[in-house]
Write a protein that holds these residues in place. Sequence first.
Motif, short mmCIF file in Angstrom:
data_model
loop_
_atom_site.label_atom_id
_atom_site.label_comp_id
_atom_site.label_asym_id
_atom_site.label_seq_id
_atom_site.Cartn_x
_atom_site.Cartn_y
_atom_site.Cartn_z
N PRO A 35 0.80 -1.24 0.00
CA PRO A 35 0.00 0.00 0.00
C PRO A 35 0.83 1.28 0.00
CG PRO A 35 -0.99 -1.60 1.47
CD PRO A 35 0.33 -2.20 1.02
N SER A 61 -6.67 5.36 -2.49
CA SER A 61 -5.71 4.63 -1.66
C SER A 61 -5.95 4.89 -0.17
CB SER A 61 -4.28 5.01 -2.04
OG SER A 61 -4.06 6.40 -1.86
N SER A 64 -9.33 3.04 0.81
CA SER A 64 -9.19 1.58 0.76
C SER A 64 -8.26 1.07 1.86
CB SER A 64 -8.68 1.14 -0.62
OG SER A 64 -7.45 1.75 -0.94
N GLU A 65 -7.23 1.83 2.18
CA GLU A 65 -6.33 1.43 3.27
C GLU A 65 -7.06 1.46 4.61
OE1 GLU A 65 -2.23 0.69 4.84
OE2 GLU A 65 -3.57 0.06 3.25
N ASN A 68 -9.63 -1.40 4.69
CA ASN A 68 -8.96 -2.69 4.86
C ASN A 68 -8.62 -2.94 6.33
OD1 ASN A 68 -5.94 -4.14 4.80
ND2 ASN A 68 -7.48 -5.09 3.49
N GLY A 113 -4.50 -6.68 2.29
CA GLY A 113 -4.36 -5.24 2.04
C GLY A 113 -3.63 -4.95 0.75
N VAL A 117 -5.74 -2.73 -1.91
CA VAL A 117 -5.28 -1.39 -2.30
C VAL A 117 -4.79 -1.38 -3.74
CG1 VAL A 117 -3.63 0.44 -1.78
CG2 VAL A 117 -4.71 -0.80 0.09
N THR A 118 -4.10 -2.44 -4.15
CA THR A 118 -3.62 -2.53 -5.53
C THR A 118 -4.79 -2.52 -6.51
OG1 THR A 118 -1.63 -3.75 -4.90
CG2 THR A 118 -2.35 -3.94 -7.19
N VAL A 121 -6.44 1.13 -6.42
CA VAL A 121 -5.61 2.21 -6.97
C VAL A 121 -5.35 2.02 -8.45
CG1 VAL A 121 -3.29 3.21 -6.91
CG2 VAL A 121 -4.54 2.81 -4.78
N GLY A 179 -11.36 -4.35 -3.53
CA GLY A 179 -10.61 -3.24 -4.10
C GLY A 179 -11.18 -2.78 -5.43
#
Length: 236
Positions: A35, A61, A64-65, A68, A113, A117-118, A121, A179
């Motif tokens: 992340p 990001s 989502s972080e 998560n 995570g 996140v990937t 983003v 995500g």
Amino acid sequence: MESVYTQGIWLAETLQQRTKSLENVWLFSTHIGDPKAAFLLVFPFTYFFSKRAGVAVLWVSAISEWLNLVLKWLLFGERPFWWIGESRLFVSVQPELHQFPSTCETGPGSPSGHAMVTAAVWWVVVSSLWSFLYSHTHSVLLSAAPCLFYGLILVAVGLSRVFILAHFPHQVIAGCIAGLILGIVLSRRVPEGRPLLFFFSLSVGLLLSAVMLHVGLHQLGIDLSWSIALAKKWCS
């Protein structure tokens, strides 16, 4: 869940044995999927080419972080390496697994995570590239190239997390799905041009909500530090 976890362990063993020659590729992929890379690498380059896309990357990001972290606290997913020892299901037949520096990450494991996140983003980046290519070429085939890259990076990051035993396969899949949904939803509502007060209030709100959830779970007798003790016990 025991059967799901058990199958995940054997799948990870198979992946390690059959793709041992790709170890450096998997380690590189897991670093790319970190992340922190979204803030340190993806955001600056994206912002340079498109201000709106750059703000969208930062926006997606951050949310989502945070989400998560909240989901991990609520779902309490196991991590593969210490689950092997805790479950005591592999006393007679021990899987041949290799440990890596990133194997024993502390904290619950579901959803992943890195994958979450990937997926969020890079959806912003890929959808922006798709729109740009289609508006300039009007070629659906050429415009679909970023989507292929998106799929490849998700597969690479996901497999890398299973390979180093940081996550079970179902945790990676859950992270990718969550995500992707976040990326699609949040990229349509980019807070571009908002005043500083909006971002300050958002940051404070995310921080306070996480603290309140942590305190609330602690008051209910839920130990959120259980994974740290397990990591110290089983990981060397």
